[in-house]
Write a protein that holds these residues in place. Structure first.
Motif, short mmCIF file in Angstrom:
data_model
loop_
_atom_site.label_atom_id
_atom_site.label_comp_id
_atom_site.label_asym_id
_atom_site.label_seq_id
_atom_site.Cartn_x
_atom_site.Cartn_y
_atom_site.Cartn_z
N GLU A 262 0.60 -3.36 -10.97
CA GLU A 262 -0.09 -2.67 -11.90
C GLU A 262 0.36 -3.10 -13.37
OE1 GLU A 262 0.99 1.74 -13.13
OE2 GLU A 262 0.03 1.72 -11.08
N THR B 207 9.12 6.94 -5.49
CA THR B 207 8.37 6.50 -6.54
C THR B 207 9.00 5.89 -7.53
OG1 THR B 207 7.29 8.72 -6.63
CG2 THR B 207 7.06 7.78 -8.70
N SER C 225 9.04 2.19 -5.77
CA SER C 225 7.88 1.60 -5.99
C SER C 225 7.29 0.83 -7.08
CB SER C 225 6.67 2.53 -5.72
OG SER C 225 6.44 3.57 -6.97
N TRP D 101 10.75 12.00 -2.38
CA TRP D 101 9.64 11.24 -3.00
C TRP D 101 9.78 10.91 -4.51
CZ3 TRP D 101 5.01 12.78 -0.30
CH2 TRP D 101 3.91 12.50 -0.75
N GLU E 31 0.88 -1.26 0.17
CA GLU E 31 0.10 0.06 -0.02
C GLU E 31 0.85 1.23 0.07
OE1 GLU E 31 -0.55 -2.67 1.82
OE2 GLU E 31 -2.47 -3.22 0.72
N ILE E 32 2.07 1.22 0.77
CA ILE E 32 2.99 2.44 0.80
C ILE E 32 3.46 2.65 -0.69
CG2 ILE E 32 5.15 3.12 1.61
CD1 ILE E 32 4.54 1.89 4.25
N LEU F 257 2.10 1.67 -3.48
CA LEU F 257 1.23 2.06 -4.49
C LEU F 257 0.70 3.58 -4.23
CD1 LEU F 257 -1.51 -1.04 -4.16
CD2 LEU F 257 -0.05 -0.22 -6.00
N PHE F 258 0.94 3.99 -2.94
CA PHE F 258 0.62 5.32 -2.61
C PHE F 258 1.75 6.26 -3.61
CE2 PHE F 258 2.06 9.08 -0.31
CZ PHE F 258 1.26 9.90 -0.29
N PHE F 259 2.93 5.77 -3.58
CA PHE F 259 3.93 6.68 -4.18
C PHE F 259 3.75 6.72 -5.46
CE2 PHE F 259 6.21 6.60 0.00
CZ PHE F 259 6.55 7.88 0.20
N SER F 260 3.39 5.48 -6.14
CA SER F 260 3.02 5.32 -7.51
C SER F 260 2.23 6.14 -8.11
CB SER F 260 3.08 3.66 -7.77
OG SER F 260 2.64 3.76 -9.39
N TYR F 261 1.12 6.14 -7.36
CA TYR F 261 -0.07 6.91 -7.68
C TYR F 261 -0.03 8.48 -7.42
CZ TYR F 261 -2.11 2.49 -8.86
OH TYR F 261 -2.70 1.35 -9.27
N SER F 262 0.94 8.68 -6.43
CA SER F 262 0.95 10.09 -5.87
C SER F 262 1.42 10.98 -7.13
CB SER F 262 1.88 10.39 -5.10
OG SER F 262 3.31 9.83 -5.23
#
Length: 424
Positions: free
Chosen positions: A112, A170, A173, A166, A46-47, A49-54
């Motif tokens: 993904e 990314t 991730s 960041w 989940e962490i 995924l957060f950076f990938s989608y951020s």
């Protein structure tokens, strides 16, 4: 000139090293990715995924800056450069035409299911550009003292640490998710570093100053020669994209190998219900060709400025914006979002031919999709939005672009040679 030569030499040197060490980096990445996926701690997925989608939050920063802050031009130049980097990444992917790790490594699972080529990483290129250009272009006061703003040194260090961390997370991730090798990530960072360093050193200030001059009361507007020059560059870019697409389609790609990659996509991705083939416009060289046409956004951005014949004073917007009531402020935002929403139906239509997907097709004429979406979005943000604000009397001094019958820039003006001192 010396800096340009050194930077270009460093880029070429890394490209050579990447070619020489490609197999070793790929093998090491396979070991790393399998280890990361097999030794997850709770919440790790989940962490990442957060950076990938951020990544998708960064354009929102530019949107907020354009709607509510003085540096509207900086926000728009940021958008132009990001679109150009998207296009650059797509062209580079069709040059390298390298698979993603999960396409060919059985033990790597995708979290993904990206379908285009993997090298260089689009997330690495776009995330690094988006993160570092926010303080450099949209909020330059963070890094450079101004007469009315001065941030302490430690604040600037913290900001640069955050954008660096960041960007790194990314990239990591994407390795964890099985959609990129770290070689693809590193190459993406190198290309973006070169692009933004050269742009900031040689182009940003002349371009910014030129547009500001063109939008001063009584100025002569953006030169037709500049519009033609940018349009010719975009046309040449499109021709290069078509050439690379056709070479991949007929020369470089082995259809049986591609089918194995697409089989892996279909079998490994739980939500993938369509079994694509080599000619499907949503995959590999096909989608890379389509996305390369985002290069037309900067052209439409300049064209909209020329058509508007308006003015811009970046130091006045905040003062006058405070004088608007709540409903006026809300109306300005809703009008902008409504205009952008008109592009959604165009984007959602799908075709089964790559050229139609890139250019569109209405009554057997290529008219729609990525190319027109890029052009229309630039015209909406610059020309159409300013005209509607003026019509509803919602335009204020300092707007980008303020339409005023008394104070307008004239239709024709600065020569292309006056764009600025681009001294290499």
């Amino acid at each position: 000139m010396k800096f340009f030569i050194i930077s270009t030499f460093a880029l070429c040197l890394y490209i050579l090293l990447d070619i020489l060490l490609n197999n070793q980096m790929w093998e090491a990445n396979t070991v790393l990715t399998v280890y990361l996926q097999d030794h997850q701690f709770p919440g790790e997925k989940e962490i990442f995924l957060f950076f990938s989608y951020s990544l998708f939050a960064m354009p929102a920063i530019a949107l907020i800056a354009f709607l509510f802050f003085d540096n509207k031009l900086g926000a728009l130049l940021y958008a132009c450069l990001i679109q150009a980097i998207f296009a650059e990444n797509s062209v580079l992917k069709n040059i390298y035409h390298q698979a993603r790790p999960y396409f060919i490594e059985d033990e790597i699972q995708p979290y993904e299911c990206n379908k285009e080529f993997g090298k260089p990483s689009g997330h690495a290129m776009s995330s690094s550009a988006m993160c570092f250009l926010v303080p450099c272009i949209i909020f330059p006061v963070i890094l450079k003292d101004q007469s009315n703003y001065k941030y302490p040194y430690y604040f600037r260090v913290i900001i640069m640490f955050i954008v660096t961390a960041w960007t790194f997370m990314t990239g990591l991730s994407r390795v964890f998710m099985g959609v990129h090798s770290f070689g693809q990530i590193l190459l993406g960072w190198v290309y973006t570093a070169y692009t933004i360093i050269i742009y900031l050193r040689y182009f940003h200030t002349p371009i910014s100053n030129y547009i500001k001059q063109c939008l001063q009361p009584g100025s002569q507007g953006v030169s037709s020669n500049v519009i033609k020059g940018v349009g010719l560059f975009a046309f040449g870019w499109t021709c290069l994209s078509i050439l690379l697409f056709e070479f991949n389609n007929k020369v470089f790609l082995d259809e049986s190998e591609v089918e194995e990659w697409l089989d892996a996509l279909y079998q490994k991705c739980a939500n993938q219900t369509t079994h694509y083939n080599i000619n499907s416009p949503q995959v590999l060289h096909n989608i890379c060709f389509s996305l390369s046409l985002y290069i037309w956004f900067p052209f439409s951005f300049l064209l909209g400025i020329k058509l508007s014949k308006g003015i811009y004073n970046e130091n006045q917007f905040s003062i006058n914006y405070k004088m608007l009531n709540f409903w006026q402020k809300l109306s300005r935002v809703l009008i902008f979002l409504l205009l952008l929403s008109t592009l959604v139906p165009i984007i959602l239509i799908q075709y089964q031919n790559t050229y139609a997907e890139a250019f569109g097709k209405v009554f057997n004429i290529l008219i729609k999709k990525i190319l027109p979406t890029s052009i229309l979005s630039g015209l909406i943000i610059t020309y159409i939005y300013s005209q509607i604000l003026n019509y509803f009397k919602l335009a204020i001094e300092g707007d980008f672009i303020q339409i005023s019958p008394q104070l307008v820039s004239t239709p024709e003006g600065y020569k292309a040679s006056e764009l600025g001192q681009l001294n290499f």
